[in-house]
Design a protein around this motif. Sequence first.
Motif, PDB file in Angstrom:
ATOM      1  N   UNK A 119       0.832  -1.207   0.000  1.00  0.00           N
ATOM      2  CA  UNK A 119       0.000   0.000   0.000  1.00  0.00           C
ATOM      3  C   UNK A 119       0.868   1.260   0.000  1.00  0.00           C
ATOM      4  N   UNK A 120       1.964   1.230   0.763  1.00  0.00           N
ATOM      5  CA  UNK A 120       2.859   2.386   0.782  1.00  0.00           C
ATOM      6  C   UNK A 120       3.428   2.630  -0.612  1.00  0.00           C
ATOM      7  N   UNK A 121       3.879   1.555  -1.279  1.00  0.00           N
ATOM      8  CA  UNK A 121       4.456   1.683  -2.618  1.00  0.00           C
ATOM      9  C   UNK A 121       3.426   2.193  -3.619  1.00  0.00           C
ATOM     10  N   UNK A 122       2.206   1.699  -3.495  1.00  0.00           N
ATOM     11  CA  UNK A 122       1.145   2.135  -4.409  1.00  0.00           C
ATOM     12  C   UNK A 122       0.824   3.619  -4.200  1.00  0.00           C
ATOM     13  N   UNK A 123       0.803   4.030  -2.941  1.00  0.00           N
ATOM     14  CA  UNK A 123       0.515   5.447  -2.660  1.00  0.00           C
ATOM     15  C   UNK A 123       1.622   6.340  -3.221  1.00  0.00           C
ATOM     16  N   UNK A 124       2.875   5.941  -3.008  1.00  0.00           N
ATOM     17  CA  UNK A 124       4.006   6.688  -3.559  1.00  0.00           C
ATOM     18  C   UNK A 124       3.898   6.764  -5.074  1.00  0.00           C
ATOM     19  N   UNK A 125       3.554   5.641  -5.701  1.00  0.00           N
ATOM     20  CA  UNK A 125       3.425   5.590  -7.155  1.00  0.00           C
ATOM     21  C   UNK A 125       2.337   6.539  -7.655  1.00  0.00           C
ATOM     22  N   UNK A 126       1.206   6.562  -6.971  1.00  0.00           N
ATOM     23  CA  UNK A 126       0.100   7.430  -7.377  1.00  0.00           C
ATOM     24  C   UNK A 126       0.459   8.914  -7.209  1.00  0.00           C
ATOM     25  N   UNK A 127       1.130   9.254  -6.101  1.00  0.00           N
ATOM     26  CA  UNK A 127       1.516  10.653  -5.891  1.00  0.00           C
ATOM     27  C   UNK A 127       2.522  11.116  -6.947  1.00  0.00           C
ATOM     28  N   UNK A 128       3.478  10.261  -7.283  1.00  0.00           N
ATOM     29  CA  UNK A 128       4.444  10.610  -8.327  1.00  0.00           C
ATOM     30  C   UNK A 128       3.730  10.869  -9.653  1.00  0.00           C
ATOM     31  N   UNK A 129       2.745  10.032  -9.942  1.00  0.00           N
ATOM     32  CA  UNK A 129       1.966  10.182 -11.181  1.00  0.00           C
ATOM     33  C   UNK A 129       1.222  11.520 -11.206  1.00  0.00           C
ATOM     34  N   UNK A 130       0.589  11.856 -10.082  1.00  0.00           N
ATOM     35  CA  UNK A 130      -0.165  13.115 -10.008  1.00  0.00           C
ATOM     36  C   UNK A 130       0.751  14.325 -10.157  1.00  0.00           C
ATOM     37  N   UNK A 131       1.928  14.260  -9.545  1.00  0.00           N
ATOM     38  CA  UNK A 131       2.862  15.376  -9.666  1.00  0.00           C
ATOM     39  C   UNK A 131       3.371  15.524 -11.095  1.00  0.00           C
ATOM     40  N   UNK A 132       3.608  14.400 -11.773  1.00  0.00           N
ATOM     41  CA  UNK A 132       4.066  14.475 -13.166  1.00  0.00           C
ATOM     42  C   UNK A 132       2.984  15.055 -14.064  1.00  0.00           C
ATOM     43  N   UNK A 133       1.734  14.689 -13.777  1.00  0.00           N
ATOM     44  CA  UNK A 133       0.612  15.193 -14.566  1.00  0.00           C
ATOM     45  C   UNK A 133       0.335  16.671 -14.286  1.00  0.00           C
ATOM     46  N   UNK A 134       0.745  17.108 -13.099  1.00  0.00           N
ATOM     47  CA  UNK A 134       0.451  18.481 -12.683  1.00  0.00           C
ATOM     48  C   UNK A 134      -0.745  18.504 -11.753  1.00  0.00           C
ATOM     49  N   UNK A 135      -0.558  19.012 -10.547  1.00  0.00           N
ATOM     50  CA  UNK A 135      -1.653  19.027  -9.570  1.00  0.00           C
ATOM     51  C   UNK A 135      -2.774  19.946 -10.037  1.00  0.00           C
ATOM     52  N   UNK A 136      -3.987  19.484  -9.831  1.00  0.00           N
ATOM     53  CA  UNK A 136      -5.159  20.256 -10.244  1.00  0.00           C
ATOM     54  C   UNK A 136      -5.321  21.469  -9.336  1.00  0.00           C
ATOM     55  N   UNK A 137      -5.567  22.609  -9.947  1.00  0.00           N
ATOM     56  CA  UNK A 137      -5.824  23.831  -9.181  1.00  0.00           C
ATOM     57  C   UNK A 137      -7.326  24.079  -9.090  1.00  0.00           C
ATOM     58  N   UNK A 138      -7.721  24.746  -8.024  1.00  0.00           N
ATOM     59  CA  UNK A 138      -9.129  25.099  -7.840  1.00  0.00           C
ATOM     60  C   UNK A 138      -9.235  26.554  -7.390  1.00  0.00           C
TER      61      UNK A 138
END
Length: 417
Positions: A119-138
């Motif tokens: 679960x830790x590895x999956x969470x790290x993987x997902x966060x890296x993906x989101x940062x590469x994509x660019x965090x959504x602004x609101x």
Amino acid sequence: MNKNNHIIVFEHEILRIDRGEKRLSETQLKSLHQFYGESGVPYYSLVHNGVKFCEYVGVLKVGDTLIEILPKIDRSITASEESWRKVLIDMLHAVGLFQLKAPTSGSLKLKTNSILDLYFELFVSELKYLLRQGLVKKYRKSEGNSTSLKGNLKFSKHINQNLVHQERFYIQYTTYETNHQLHCILYKALKLLVHINTNESIQGSLKSLELDFPEMPDIKVSEATFNKVVLNRKTQGYEKAIQIARLLLLNYHPDVSRGSNHILALMFDMNLLWEQFVYASLRRHKKIETTIAAQNTKNFWKPTAGYNSRMKPDIVLNKGKENCVVLDTKWKNIKNYNPSPEDLRQMFAYMKYYKAKKVALVYPGVNNSLSYGHYYDHLNAHDDKLGVEECSVISLAYNTNVKEWQKDINSQIEKWA
């Protein structure tokens, strides 16, 4: 992780402080007692100088020590701890708990020390993906004093605060930024992982993420926090990261008395997992003409006041048709014993209410087997004769190759039905 800080047991085993090859410390047992509390937890029961684990599997992290509880169908099976860990992870994957959308998840090596590490590895993987994509602004509404007039002037507060500071304006304005609830949740989960992680292989990634992820204000999270989360087209990619954050944050229990033996509980009910696994196996390999429903509900009894009582079999195949069959799954190896009278009575009720051609209790086992018994004729009970209704008992042989196991489950059920 230090092997001395990683205790591996199987379901229904006992850990004590005074005997056994694997032991708890007195401090760990005290923390587990406090976690158990007055109302108890379903994961284990308290015994003299120890705890006895139930049909829940997964991990309990007590301070720096990880207690890993693995499934095991029969004590006579000699498969290794690593094999059973793989079976558990593959079963969880089969029912959809590890179906991550991020492209990075496909390259993950699932040879982890425990489900917690996964679960830790999956969470790290997902966060890296989101940062590469660019965090959504609101857009976010803010208000306060400013030296320039932008947005809307809040006149009453402006007069109240800036009477002697005419160079300032109290305004309400809108900003377009990354500081919003989704990122606050993810940042809180990230900080938790940095605090409790003992897996050296991802420590560097966590520290890097802590630097790269924008700092967010600390928020209190509860079940209600996550229930209010609504994802849209732009934020749909956050779904799996939020799911893992929810799992971690809501199952983390800080040790408020000592401050060192915090508990993180990621536990899965094997009865429910077995039910979902059999359902997923049948759904994946069923014939096109076969219909399948899980947890189908029917009214069973109506009181003169209050709510109806309902029955809910685990799996119904071909509901409403002549070849309807009802399956009820049980995670236990009954070997050569009979099912409990309660289970048999339950299956008789399912047969009548669903007008099922066949009903069966489905268990895991060492070998594939099929047996059945007839119900006594309930219309002429005084004659002590057997009726036409029968209930089958199906044992499905486990396989450490879960994909092959799923095929065999469907094959055995199809042959019986």
